[in-house]
Write a protein that holds these residues in place. Structure first.
Motif, PDB file in Angstrom:
ATOM      1  N   GLN A 175       0.844  -1.188   0.000  1.00  0.00           N
ATOM      2  CA  GLN A 175       0.000   0.000   0.000  1.00  0.00           C
ATOM      3  C   GLN A 175       0.878   1.235   0.000  1.00  0.00           C
ATOM      4  O   GLN A 175       1.961   1.245   0.587  1.00  0.00           O
ATOM      5  N   VAL A 176       0.422   2.258  -0.665  1.00  0.00           N
ATOM      6  CA  VAL A 176       1.157   3.516  -0.758  1.00  0.00           C
ATOM      7  C   VAL A 176       0.321   4.627  -0.137  1.00  0.00           C
ATOM      8  O   VAL A 176      -0.878   4.722  -0.379  1.00  0.00           O
ATOM      9  N   LYS A 177       0.958   5.460   0.634  1.00  0.00           N
ATOM     10  CA  LYS A 177       0.315   6.647   1.208  1.00  0.00           C
ATOM     11  C   LYS A 177       0.843   7.873   0.498  1.00  0.00           C
ATOM     12  O   LYS A 177       2.053   8.007   0.291  1.00  0.00           O
ATOM     13  N   LEU A 178      -0.070   8.761   0.127  1.00  0.00           N
ATOM     14  CA  LEU A 178       0.308  10.005  -0.538  1.00  0.00           C
ATOM     15  C   LEU A 178       0.025  11.180   0.395  1.00  0.00           C
ATOM     16  O   LEU A 178      -1.092  11.317   0.894  1.00  0.00           O
ATOM     17  N   VAL A 179       1.009  12.017   0.592  1.00  0.00           N
ATOM     18  CA  VAL A 179       0.856  13.196   1.443  1.00  0.00           C
ATOM     19  C   VAL A 179       1.057  14.436   0.589  1.00  0.00           C
ATOM     20  O   VAL A 179       2.138  14.654   0.040  1.00  0.00           O
ATOM     21  N   GLU A 180      -0.004  15.228   0.487  1.00  0.00           N
ATOM     22  CA  GLU A 180       0.013  16.438  -0.327  1.00  0.00           C
ATOM     23  C   GLU A 180       0.200  17.668   0.548  1.00  0.00           C
ATOM     24  O   GLU A 180      -0.228  17.689   1.699  1.00  0.00           O
ATOM     25  N   SER A 181       0.799  18.683  -0.037  1.00  0.00           N
ATOM     26  CA  SER A 181       0.935  19.956   0.658  1.00  0.00           C
ATOM     27  C   SER A 181       1.049  21.077  -0.360  1.00  0.00           C
ATOM     28  O   SER A 181       1.327  20.830  -1.540  1.00  0.00           O
ATOM     29  N   GLY A 182       0.830  22.296   0.113  1.00  0.00           N
ATOM     30  CA  GLY A 182       1.057  23.466  -0.726  1.00  0.00           C
ATOM     31  C   GLY A 182      -0.172  24.203  -1.194  1.00  0.00           C
ATOM     32  O   GLY A 182      -0.061  25.258  -1.806  1.00  0.00           O
ATOM     33  N   GLY A 183      -1.350  23.681  -0.938  1.00  0.00           N
ATOM     34  CA  GLY A 183      -2.546  24.397  -1.363  1.00  0.00           C
ATOM     35  C   GLY A 183      -2.792  25.619  -0.491  1.00  0.00           C
ATOM     36  O   GLY A 183      -2.102  25.850   0.490  1.00  0.00           O
ATOM     37  N   GLY A 184      -3.775  26.415  -0.899  1.00  0.00           N
ATOM     38  CA  GLY A 184      -4.109  27.593  -0.114  1.00  0.00           C
ATOM     39  C   GLY A 184      -4.828  28.633  -0.927  1.00  0.00           C
ATOM     40  O   GLY A 184      -5.328  28.364  -2.024  1.00  0.00           O
ATOM     41  N   LEU A 185      -4.884  29.836  -0.368  1.00  0.00           N
ATOM     42  CA  LEU A 185      -5.565  30.970  -1.008  1.00  0.00           C
ATOM     43  C   LEU A 185      -4.528  31.912  -1.603  1.00  0.00           C
ATOM     44  O   LEU A 185      -3.551  32.278  -0.939  1.00  0.00           O
ATOM     45  N   VAL A 186      -4.770  32.304  -2.842  1.00  0.00           N
ATOM     46  CA  VAL A 186      -3.835  33.198  -3.523  1.00  0.00           C
ATOM     47  C   VAL A 186      -4.638  34.135  -4.428  1.00  0.00           C
ATOM     48  O   VAL A 186      -5.724  33.766  -4.904  1.00  0.00           O
ATOM     49  N   GLN A 187      -4.107  35.311  -4.659  1.00  0.00           N
ATOM     50  CA  GLN A 187      -4.761  36.243  -5.568  1.00  0.00           C
ATOM     51  C   GLN A 187      -4.454  35.884  -7.014  1.00  0.00           C
ATOM     52  O   GLN A 187      -3.432  35.252  -7.307  1.00  0.00           O
ATOM     53  N   ALA A 188      -5.335  36.270  -7.888  1.00  0.00           N
ATOM     54  CA  ALA A 188      -5.120  36.031  -9.316  1.00  0.00           C
ATOM     55  C   ALA A 188      -3.769  36.614  -9.736  1.00  0.00           C
ATOM     56  O   ALA A 188      -3.397  37.722  -9.318  1.00  0.00           O
ATOM     57  N   GLY A 189      -3.046  35.847 -10.532  1.00  0.00           N
ATOM     58  CA  GLY A 189      -1.719  36.248 -10.956  1.00  0.00           C
ATOM     59  C   GLY A 189      -0.612  35.715 -10.074  1.00  0.00           C
ATOM     60  O   GLY A 189       0.572  35.809 -10.433  1.00  0.00           O
ATOM     61  N   GLY A 190      -0.992  35.174  -8.936  1.00  0.00           N
ATOM     62  CA  GLY A 190      -0.006  34.658  -7.993  1.00  0.00           C
ATOM     63  C   GLY A 190       0.437  33.245  -8.320  1.00  0.00           C
ATOM     64  O   GLY A 190       0.057  32.673  -9.351  1.00  0.00           O
ATOM     65  N   SER A 191       1.245  32.697  -7.420  1.00  0.00           N
ATOM     66  CA  SER A 191       1.830  31.374  -7.632  1.00  0.00           C
ATOM     67  C   SER A 191       1.662  30.504  -6.393  1.00  0.00           C
ATOM     68  O   SER A 191       1.593  31.012  -5.260  1.00  0.00           O
ATOM     69  N   LEU A 192       1.601  29.213  -6.631  1.00  0.00           N
ATOM     70  CA  LEU A 192       1.625  28.214  -5.573  1.00  0.00           C
ATOM     71  C   LEU A 192       2.410  27.014  -6.072  1.00  0.00           C
ATOM     72  O   LEU A 192       2.475  26.762  -7.287  1.00  0.00           O
ATOM     73  N   ARG A 193       2.957  26.269  -5.120  1.00  0.00           N
ATOM     74  CA  ARG A 193       3.649  25.033  -5.473  1.00  0.00           C
ATOM     75  C   ARG A 193       3.083  23.894  -4.645  1.00  0.00           C
ATOM     76  O   ARG A 193       3.120  23.941  -3.414  1.00  0.00           O
ATOM     77  N   LEU A 194       2.564  22.899  -5.340  1.00  0.00           N
ATOM     78  CA  LEU A 194       2.036  21.715  -4.674  1.00  0.00           C
ATOM     79  C   LEU A 194       3.105  20.624  -4.644  1.00  0.00           C
ATOM     80  O   LEU A 194       3.875  20.478  -5.598  1.00  0.00           O
ATOM     81  N   SER A 195       3.104  19.866  -3.561  1.00  0.00           N
ATOM     82  CA  SER A 195       4.008  18.734  -3.428  1.00  0.00           C
ATOM     83  C   SER A 195       3.212  17.501  -3.035  1.00  0.00           C
ATOM     84  O   SER A 195       2.206  17.603  -2.327  1.00  0.00           O
ATOM     85  N   CYS A 196       3.680  16.366  -3.483  1.00  0.00           N
ATOM     86  CA  CYS A 196       3.054  15.095  -3.115  1.00  0.00           C
ATOM     87  C   CYS A 196       4.152  14.064  -2.934  1.00  0.00           C
ATOM     88  O   CYS A 196       4.906  13.790  -3.871  1.00  0.00           O
ATOM     89  N   ALA A 197       4.238  13.524  -1.728  1.00  0.00           N
ATOM     90  CA  ALA A 197       5.245  12.526  -1.413  1.00  0.00           C
ATOM     91  C   ALA A 197       4.572  11.181  -1.187  1.00  0.00           C
ATOM     92  O   ALA A 197       3.610  11.076  -0.419  1.00  0.00           O
ATOM     93  N   ALA A 198       5.097  10.180  -1.867  1.00  0.00           N
ATOM     94  CA  ALA A 198       4.567   8.822  -1.734  1.00  0.00           C
ATOM     95  C   ALA A 198       5.457   8.002  -0.819  1.00  0.00           C
ATOM     96  O   ALA A 198       6.685   8.079  -0.900  1.00  0.00           O
ATOM     97  N   SER A 199       4.831   7.225   0.042  1.00  0.00           N
ATOM     98  CA  SER A 199       5.589   6.334   0.928  1.00  0.00           C
ATOM     99  C   SER A 199       4.872   4.991   1.001  1.00  0.00           C
ATOM    100  O   SER A 199       3.659   4.907   0.848  1.00  0.00           O
TER     101      SER A 199
END
Length: 120
Positions: A1-25
């Motif tokens: 079995q694999v577990k996926l842990v996501e991070s990096g979401g949130g609230l941002v204004q139009a034109g902005g940037s975000l970086r999502l990460s997902c680590a599998a273990s």
């Protein structure tokens, strides 16, 4: 079995940037592809971008030129760099992994989802 842990979401204004990460273990024979899907309210889940272990990528037309996917298969981690975000990018983003398990069967795993909200 694999577990996926996501991070990096949130609230941002139009034109902005975000970086999502997902680590599998977990115990798995091989990861073949890692990617991101998203689902906006009232809409179906759609592919955003996918990275394969052989180095290819597939990016949806709606985000091409703004989003970049990169996979670090040594770390079983996938990233989604999102630039020039638009309100229509607002959705729950899900990490997706295509793998082969120890009995050599193809398996698919999903993360729990991370909310990205882009305000206008």
């Amino acid at each position: 079995q694999v577990k996926l842990v996501e991070s990096g979401g949130g609230l941002v204004q139009a034109g902005g940037s975000l970086r999502l990460s997902c680590a599998a273990s977990g115990v798995i024979f091989r990861i073949d592809a890692m990617g991101w899907y998203r689902q906006a309210p009232g809409k179906e889940r759609e592919l955003v971008a996918q990275s394969t272990s052989v180095g290819s990528t597939n990016v949806a037309d709606s985000v091409k030129g703004r989003f970049t996917i990169s996979g670090d298969y040594a770390k079983s981690t996938v990233y989604l760099q999102m630039n020039s975000l638009k309100p229509e990018d607002t959705a729950v983003y899900y990490c997706n992994v295509l793998a082969v398990n120890l009995v050599r069967s193809s398996v698919e795993f999903w993360g729990q989802g991370t909310l990205v909200t882009v305000s206008s």
